[in-house]
Motif scaffolding. Structure first.
Motif, PDB file in Angstrom:
ATOM      1  N   PHE A   1      40.748  36.461  39.720  1.00  0.00           N
ATOM      2  CA  PHE A   1      41.782  36.133  38.784  1.00  0.00           C
ATOM      3  C   PHE A   1      41.536  36.775  37.513  1.00  0.00           C
ATOM      4  N   SER A   2      42.438  37.591  37.022  1.00  0.00           N
ATOM      5  CA  SER A   2      42.351  38.521  35.773  1.00  0.00           C
ATOM      6  C   SER A   2      43.183  38.168  34.671  1.00  0.00           C
ATOM      7  N   LYS A   3      42.889  37.997  33.660  1.00  0.00           N
ATOM      8  CA  LYS A   3      43.753  37.914  32.551  1.00  0.00           C
ATOM      9  C   LYS A   3      43.861  38.962  31.310  1.00  0.00           C
ATOM     10  N   GLY A   4      43.326  39.943  31.884  1.00  0.00           N
ATOM     11  CA  GLY A   4      43.448  41.318  31.025  1.00  0.00           C
ATOM     12  C   GLY A   4      42.307  41.228  29.872  1.00  0.00           C
ATOM     13  N   GLY A   5      42.109  42.222  28.897  1.00  0.00           N
ATOM     14  CA  GLY A   5      41.436  42.134  27.726  1.00  0.00           C
ATOM     15  C   GLY A   5      40.211  42.918  28.235  1.00  0.00           C
ATOM     16  N   PRO A   6      39.300  43.145  27.204  1.00  0.00           N
ATOM     17  CA  PRO A   6      38.169  44.003  27.763  1.00  0.00           C
ATOM     18  C   PRO A   6      37.440  43.989  29.065  1.00  0.00           C
ATOM     19  N   ALA A   7      37.272  45.057  29.579  1.00  0.00           N
ATOM     20  CA  ALA A   7      36.410  45.424  30.782  1.00  0.00           C
ATOM     21  C   ALA A   7      37.078  44.974  32.019  1.00  0.00           C
ATOM     22  N   SER A   8      38.597  44.162  31.946  1.00  0.00           N
ATOM     23  CA  SER A   8      38.850  43.477  33.033  1.00  0.00           C
ATOM     24  C   SER A   8      39.530  44.465  34.031  1.00  0.00           C
TER      25      SER A   8
ATOM     26  N   PHE B   1      38.217  47.200  35.111  1.00  0.00           N
ATOM     27  CA  PHE B   1      37.143  47.663  35.591  1.00  0.00           C
ATOM     28  C   PHE B   1      36.540  46.729  36.569  1.00  0.00           C
ATOM     29  N   VAL B   2      36.512  45.194  36.445  1.00  0.00           N
ATOM     30  CA  VAL B   2      36.235  44.335  37.299  1.00  0.00           C
ATOM     31  C   VAL B   2      37.458  44.233  38.512  1.00  0.00           C
ATOM     32  N   VAL B   3      38.578  44.524  38.128  1.00  0.00           N
ATOM     33  CA  VAL B   3      39.640  44.587  39.129  1.00  0.00           C
ATOM     34  C   VAL B   3      39.373  45.823  40.235  1.00  0.00           C
ATOM     35  N   LEU B   4      38.954  47.057  39.744  1.00  0.00           N
ATOM     36  CA  LEU B   4      38.751  48.251  40.274  1.00  0.00           C
ATOM     37  C   LEU B   4      37.683  48.081  41.257  1.00  0.00           C
ATOM     38  N   ALA B   5      36.806  47.228  40.624  1.00  0.00           N
ATOM     39  CA  ALA B   5      35.690  46.991  41.637  1.00  0.00           C
ATOM     40  C   ALA B   5      35.829  46.254  42.712  1.00  0.00           C
ATOM     41  N   GLY B   6      36.556  45.194  42.270  1.00  0.00           N
ATOM     42  CA  GLY B   6      37.316  44.150  43.400  1.00  0.00           C
ATOM     43  C   GLY B   6      38.038  44.852  44.516  1.00  0.00           C
ATOM     44  N   TRP B   7      38.959  45.781  44.124  1.00  0.00           N
ATOM     45  CA  TRP B   7      39.769  46.487  45.133  1.00  0.00           C
ATOM     46  C   TRP B   7      38.760  47.375  46.138  1.00  0.00           C
ATOM     47  N   PHE B   8      37.444  47.888  45.367  1.00  0.00           N
ATOM     48  CA  PHE B   8      36.568  48.543  46.248  1.00  0.00           C
ATOM     49  C   PHE B   8      36.040  47.969  47.211  1.00  0.00           C
ATOM     50  N   TYR B   9      35.696  46.580  46.896  1.00  0.00           N
ATOM     51  CA  TYR B   9      35.098  45.720  47.950  1.00  0.00           C
ATOM     52  C   TYR B   9      36.317  44.955  48.727  1.00  0.00           C
ATOM     53  N   ARG B  10      37.379  45.189  48.591  1.00  0.00           N
ATOM     54  CA  ARG B  10      38.660  44.569  49.290  1.00  0.00           C
ATOM     55  C   ARG B  10      38.693  43.092  48.982  1.00  0.00           C
ATOM     56  N   ILE B  11      38.673  42.749  47.697  1.00  0.00           N
ATOM     57  CA  ILE B  11      38.594  41.442  47.306  1.00  0.00           C
ATOM     58  C   ILE B  11      39.932  41.228  46.860  1.00  0.00           C
ATOM     59  N   PRO B  12      40.774  40.260  47.172  1.00  0.00           N
ATOM     60  CA  PRO B  12      41.965  39.974  46.683  1.00  0.00           C
ATOM     61  C   PRO B  12      41.854  39.712  45.005  1.00  0.00           C
ATOM     62  N   VAL B  13      43.004  40.292  44.373  1.00  0.00           N
ATOM     63  CA  VAL B  13      43.148  40.081  42.964  1.00  0.00           C
ATOM     64  C   VAL B  13      44.458  39.647  42.484  1.00  0.00           C
ATOM     65  N   ILE B  14      44.373  38.710  41.768  1.00  0.00           N
ATOM     66  CA  ILE B  14      45.738  37.972  41.061  1.00  0.00           C
ATOM     67  C   ILE B  14      45.677  38.512  39.473  1.00  0.00           C
ATOM     68  N   ILE B  15      46.590  38.544  38.805  1.00  0.00           N
ATOM     69  CA  ILE B  15      46.516  39.001  37.327  1.00  0.00           C
ATOM     70  C   ILE B  15      47.634  38.076  36.692  1.00  0.00           C
ATOM     71  N   HIS B  16      47.559  37.837  35.341  1.00  0.00           N
ATOM     72  CA  HIS B  16      48.306  37.199  34.643  1.00  0.00           C
ATOM     73  C   HIS B  16      48.528  37.981  33.365  1.00  0.00           C
ATOM     74  N   GLU B  17      49.790  38.288  32.837  1.00  0.00           N
ATOM     75  CA  GLU B  17      50.135  38.445  31.573  1.00  0.00           C
ATOM     76  C   GLU B  17      50.730  37.843  30.687  1.00  0.00           C
ATOM     77  N   SER B  18      50.248  37.388  29.717  1.00  0.00           N
ATOM     78  CA  SER B  18      50.897  36.510  28.470  1.00  0.00           C
ATOM     79  C   SER B  18      52.047  36.976  27.829  1.00  0.00           C
ATOM     80  N   ASP B  19      51.951  38.102  27.522  1.00  0.00           N
ATOM     81  CA  ASP B  19      52.763  38.735  26.491  1.00  0.00           C
ATOM     82  C   ASP B  19      54.196  39.290  26.854  1.00  0.00           C
ATOM     83  N   THR B  20      55.071  39.604  26.156  1.00  0.00           N
ATOM     84  CA  THR B  20      56.224  40.400  26.371  1.00  0.00           C
ATOM     85  C   THR B  20      56.067  42.090  26.712  1.00  0.00           C
ATOM     86  N   VAL B  21      54.941  42.412  25.726  1.00  0.00           N
ATOM     87  CA  VAL B  21      54.421  43.766  25.846  1.00  0.00           C
ATOM     88  C   VAL B  21      52.874  43.643  26.663  1.00  0.00           C
ATOM     89  N   ALA B  22      53.173  44.242  27.954  1.00  0.00           N
ATOM     90  CA  ALA B  22      51.792  44.265  28.903  1.00  0.00           C
ATOM     91  C   ALA B  22      50.774  44.974  28.123  1.00  0.00           C
TER      92      ALA B  22
END
Length: 369
Positions: free
Chosen positions: A100-107, A109-130
């Motif tokens: 589960f990713s909230k964005g911000g520094p380095a997130s 790259f963690v998501v990209l590595a998760g995709w490489f390992y085929r780990i499901p990823v869910i993200i949340h964006e808090s702001d009107t401008v992503a």
């Protein structure tokens, strides 16, 4: 069931991670499900709250994606291969069921590595401008949750859901009976809460200082100036003539329960317009004066503020045009008009989305079990 959290940098990223983690723990306890929480990201003071809810932290190099060129960009390129190897190592070692990713520094790259390992990823964006990290992460995510409808244009519509911003449980747990005694507030006097966010707000502090005498003569004032600003600001206001010290209550910061109490007792809030602040104000139905941070990425605070204020829940004052006299006039006009405060509170409540953390937690568990 192993859930890895990533994102951070400020409270605006970290507090939603905490809120969703609290719901994950509650659901797992209710259903007798084993749960392990991990945090993988950059180190920082705002990450301490994640340890308090049982997320074991693993820290990596800060890999910041910049929209502009800086000498630091060169250093970031040098660090990037080492940082990504760190992430690959930790993900392989922990092998979570979902990220589960909230964005911000380095997130990203963690998501990209998760995709490489085929780990499901869910993200949340808090702001009107992503944010840039979330925009890049969206293509690798199973679901994208957003706080404001206005952010839909940044993500694939088929997997994007508007849920609001996750709120920590402490916001829901307010002891109304003890709030006045906690801050030594006179019950019959209107209360003004001035809050600059998790990092304080130097500009707001500077604009409030010249009008403290007038404010403290008419209202009870709870002022959160930021922990880094506290000692210097305390020294400055001690020299202010005419300041009613029985009505003015200065704090560097407040913990979660104290902040909830401050919100509960306030008749009007002056604050920045980060998504976390806006959705807390909405849930608690608090009229507000919002002063967007002008150098926020993509000017998202300004857009957040105007989106929220459309139905009358808040008044927006833009920093470049704001003077002490304008701020004083707007504060007194609102606090001296109880009927308008009632209408603003009703508008705020209509905007609230209190089940955001629960909905995200339920989705995470679907992929984790």
């Amino acid at each position: 069931m192993r859930v890895l959290l990533t994102g951070g940098g400020t409270g605006g990223h970290t507090y939603p991670l905490i809120a969703v983690s609290q719901q994950l723990k509650l659901i797992s306890q209710q259903n007798n499900l084993p749960l392990e929480l991990f945090y993988l990201g950059v180190d920082g003071s705002s990450q301490k709250g994640l340890s308090s809810i049982g997320a074991k932290p693993y820290f990596i190099f800060s890999l910041k994606l910049r929209r502009y060129f800086s000498i630091k960009t060169i250093w970031d390129f040098i660090k990037a291969p080492f940082g990504f190897c760190q992430i690959l190592f930790w993900l392989y070692s922990l092998m979570p069921d979902v990220i589960f990713s909230k964005g911000g520094p380095a997130s990203f790259f963690v998501v990209l590595a998760g995709w490489f390992y085929r780990i499901p990823v869910i993200i949340h964006e808090s702001d009107t401008v992503a944010g840039l990290n979330n925009r890049l992460s969206a293509r690798f995510a199973k679901k994208v949750f957003i706080a404001f409808d206005g952010a839909k244009s940044y993500f694939p519509l088929k997997k994007t859901i508007t849920v609001g911003n996750p709120l920590r449980q402490g916001i829901f747990q307010i002891d109304q009976a003890s709030t006045h005694s906690l801050f030594k507030i006179q019950a019959a006097t209107p209360v003004l809460l001035i809050a600059g966010g998790s990092q304080g707000a130097q500009f707001i502090n500077e604009k409030i200082k010249p009008i403290l005498m007038e404010l403290s003569q008419k209202y009870q004032v709870i002022h959160i100036c930021g922990q880094d600003n506290y000692e210097a600001y305390q020294g400055q206001i001690s020299q202010e003539k005419g300041l009613n010290l029985t009505s003015y209550h200065l704090y560097g910061s407040l913990d979660e329960s104290q902040m909830s109490a401050a919100y509960a007792i306030a008749n009007l809030v002056v604050a920045r317009s980060g998504a976390g602040t806006i959705f807390e104000l909405a849930y608690l139905a608090k009229p507000a004066i919002l002063i967007p941070l002008p150098d926020a990425a993509g000017d998202h605070q300004k857009i957040n503020a105007y989106d929220y204020s459309q139905n009358g829940a808040a008044v927006v004052l833009e920093q470049p045009n704001l003077t002490e006299n304008i701020l004083l006039q707007r504060i007194t006009a609102l606090l001296d008009d109880p009927q308008r405060l009632i209408l603003m509170a009703q508008a705020a409540k209509q905007f609230a989305k209190p089940e955001a953390a629960l909905k995200i937690a339920q989705e995470i568990l679907q992929y984790a079990t």
